[in-house]
Design a protein around this motif. Structure first.
Motif, PDB file in Angstrom:
ATOM      1  N   MET A   1     -23.915  -7.495 -16.825  1.00 54.81           N
ATOM      2  CA  MET A   1     -22.665  -6.782 -17.102  1.00 54.81           C
ATOM      3  C   MET A   1     -21.420  -7.592 -16.735  1.00 54.81           C
ATOM      4  SD  MET A   1     -22.835  -4.052 -18.755  1.00 54.81           S
ATOM      5  CE  MET A   1     -21.202  -3.405 -18.460  1.00 54.81           C
ATOM      6  N   GLU A   2     -21.599  -8.866 -16.423  1.00 50.73           N
ATOM      7  CA  GLU A   2     -20.430  -9.697 -16.109  1.00 50.73           C
ATOM      8  C   GLU A   2     -19.601  -9.883 -17.367  1.00 50.73           C
ATOM      9  OE1 GLU A   2     -21.675 -13.285 -14.182  1.00 50.73           O
ATOM     10  OE2 GLU A   2     -22.483 -12.197 -12.485  1.00 50.73           O
TER      11      GLU A   2
ATOM     12  N   ALA B   1     -18.717   5.595 -27.010  1.00 47.01           N
ATOM     13  CA  ALA B   1     -18.841   4.141 -27.088  1.00 47.01           C
ATOM     14  C   ALA B   1     -17.839   3.504 -26.136  1.00 47.01           C
ATOM     15  CB  ALA B   1     -18.600   3.669 -28.516  1.00 47.01           C
ATOM     16  N   GLY B   2     -18.265   2.473 -25.457  1.00 44.80           N
ATOM     17  CA  GLY B   2     -17.424   1.780 -24.494  1.00 44.80           C
ATOM     18  C   GLY B   2     -17.662   2.213 -23.064  1.00 44.80           C
ATOM     19  N   GLU B   3     -18.296   3.354 -22.890  1.00 46.45           N
ATOM     20  CA  GLU B   3     -18.569   3.884 -21.559  1.00 46.45           C
ATOM     21  C   GLU B   3     -19.744   3.129 -20.923  1.00 46.45           C
ATOM     22  OE1 GLU B   3     -18.882   8.338 -19.779  1.00 46.45           O
ATOM     23  OE2 GLU B   3     -19.753   8.003 -21.741  1.00 46.45           O
ATOM     24  N   ILE B   4     -19.687   2.931 -19.618  1.00 47.84           N
ATOM     25  CA  ILE B   4     -20.776   2.252 -18.904  1.00 47.84           C
ATOM     26  C   ILE B   4     -21.692   3.315 -18.312  1.00 47.84           C
ATOM     27  CG2 ILE B   4     -21.367   0.730 -16.991  1.00 47.84           C
ATOM     28  CD1 ILE B   4     -18.643  -0.662 -17.535  1.00 47.84           C
ATOM     29  N   VAL B   5     -22.965   3.250 -18.692  1.00 49.42           N
ATOM     30  CA  VAL B   5     -23.954   4.220 -18.235  1.00 49.42           C
ATOM     31  C   VAL B   5     -25.059   3.517 -17.457  1.00 49.42           C
ATOM     32  CG1 VAL B   5     -23.537   5.860 -20.110  1.00 49.42           C
ATOM     33  CG2 VAL B   5     -25.294   4.110 -20.377  1.00 49.42           C
ATOM     34  N   VAL B   6     -25.692   4.295 -16.594  1.00 53.98           N
ATOM     35  CA  VAL B   6     -26.891   3.847 -15.891  1.00 53.98           C
ATOM     36  C   VAL B   6     -28.018   4.697 -16.453  1.00 53.98           C
ATOM     37  CG1 VAL B   6     -28.026   3.629 -13.665  1.00 53.98           C
ATOM     38  CG2 VAL B   6     -25.555   3.267 -13.840  1.00 53.98           C
ATOM     39  N   PHE B   7     -29.063   4.047 -16.966  1.00 49.34           N
ATOM     40  CA  PHE B   7     -30.140   4.787 -17.596  1.00 49.34           C
ATOM     41  C   PHE B   7     -31.498   4.286 -17.126  1.00 49.34           C
ATOM     42  CE2 PHE B   7     -29.072   1.240 -20.326  1.00 49.34           C
ATOM     43  CZ  PHE B   7     -30.298   0.719 -20.716  1.00 49.34           C
TER      44      PHE B   7
ATOM     45  N   VAL C   1     -22.370   1.512 -23.517  1.00 55.58           N
ATOM     46  CA  VAL C   1     -22.706   2.180 -24.776  1.00 55.58           C
ATOM     47  C   VAL C   1     -21.936   1.471 -25.886  1.00 55.58           C
ATOM     48  CG1 VAL C   1     -22.576   4.337 -26.079  1.00 55.58           C
ATOM     49  CG2 VAL C   1     -23.089   4.390 -23.631  1.00 55.58           C
ATOM     50  N   ILE C   2     -22.667   1.023 -26.929  1.00 54.29           N
ATOM     51  CA  ILE C   2     -21.983   0.332 -28.031  1.00 54.29           C
ATOM     52  C   ILE C   2     -21.959   1.144 -29.318  1.00 54.29           C
ATOM     53  CG2 ILE C   2     -22.311  -1.988 -27.105  1.00 54.29           C
ATOM     54  CD1 ILE C   2     -24.669  -2.325 -29.092  1.00 54.29           C
ATOM     55  N   LYS C   3     -22.913   2.058 -29.496  1.00 49.70           N
ATOM     56  CA  LYS C   3     -22.929   2.917 -30.692  1.00 49.70           C
ATOM     57  C   LYS C   3     -23.384   4.314 -30.291  1.00 49.70           C
ATOM     58  CE  LYS C   3     -24.062  -0.614 -34.099  1.00 49.70           C
ATOM     59  NZ  LYS C   3     -25.064  -1.090 -35.064  1.00 49.70           N
TER      60      LYS C   3
ATOM     61  N   GLY D   1     -25.766  -5.000 -22.535  1.00 50.16           N
ATOM     62  CA  GLY D   1     -25.078  -5.626 -21.414  1.00 50.16           C
ATOM     63  C   GLY D   1     -23.943  -6.490 -21.935  1.00 50.16           C
ATOM     64  N   ASP D   2     -22.795  -6.460 -21.277  1.00 52.70           N
ATOM     65  CA  ASP D   2     -21.635  -7.234 -21.727  1.00 52.70           C
ATOM     66  C   ASP D   2     -21.939  -8.728 -21.807  1.00 52.70           C
ATOM     67  OD1 ASP D   2     -20.301  -4.854 -21.730  1.00 52.70           O
ATOM     68  OD2 ASP D   2     -18.945  -5.336 -20.078  1.00 52.70           O
ATOM     69  N   ASN D   3     -22.822  -9.207 -20.952  1.00 58.19           N
ATOM     70  CA  ASN D   3     -23.144 -10.631 -20.880  1.00 58.19           C
ATOM     71  C   ASN D   3     -24.392 -10.981 -21.697  1.00 58.19           C
ATOM     72  OD1 ASN D   3     -22.528 -13.200 -19.952  1.00 58.19           O
ATOM     73  ND2 ASN D   3     -23.701 -12.984 -18.084  1.00 58.19           N
TER      74      ASN D   3
END
Length: 177
Positions: free
Chosen positions: A54-55, A76-82, A95-97, A112-114
């Motif tokens: 996620m860096e 979309a755009g929200e960071i989730v822990v699953f 979340v991307i879609k 992941g962003d990275n």
């Protein structure tokens, strides 16, 4: 520094007092944890980021604070822990879609962003989308690098036992002074 000798020299009342103090500390920590679960709606209100996926948003060792209120929509755009079936450790990704059906069912895809690709390779076999039931929580805040203590303790178990031994010795020696 004869720790066991110190324990043997304690009278029963002192020993019971020490055991009771320890039990109160442990039960207080558990009550605070359970209270956080109720207040945040998340089964795990605090998690540590364990990888660099996620860096630059979050780094390895960042401590995340989560909420998981079911009435809040996933966007979309929200960071989730699953959690994914078959994996013990929760994953922190963005979340991307999002696909919303007329009946209110929501399915979403994370990444992941990275990372170069989405998370479909991390989901259980045959699963292409996550559902709300897979979400442990949503990131609402963080403390940078505070979770490195957890990572070091897990990566180096001997260090963990050394720290526990030092803390125990400190408590016993502090009691004498």
């Amino acid at each position: 520094m004869d720790l066991f000798g110190d324990l043997r020299r304690m009278n029963k009342r002192q020993l019971y007092y020490q055991v009771l103090n320890f039990a109160m500390i442990v039960s207080s920590a558990l009550m605070i944890w359970k209270g956080l679960i109720v207040v945040t709606g998340s089964e795990s209100p605090i998690v540590v980021v364990l990888s660099g996926s996620m860096e630059p948003a979050f780094h390895r060792g960042d401590l995340l604070f989560l909420t998981n209120f079911q009435e809040d929509p996933i966007r979309a755009g929200e960071i989730v822990v699953f959690k994914v079936e078959g994996r013990d450790i929760p994953i922190v990704h963005r979340v991307i879609k999002v696909h919303e059906k007329e009946n209110g069912d929501i399915k979403f895809l994370t990444k992941g962003d990275n990372n170069e690709v989405d998370d479909r390779g991390l989901y259980k076999e045959g699963q292409n989308w996550l559902e709300k039931k897979d979400v442990v929580g949503r990131a609402r805040g963080f403390l940078p690098y505070v979770g490195m203590v957890t990572i070091v303790m897990n990566d180096y178990p001997k260090f963990k036992y050394a720290v526990l031994a030092i803390m125990g010795a400190f408590v016993l020696l502090k009691r004498e002074s």
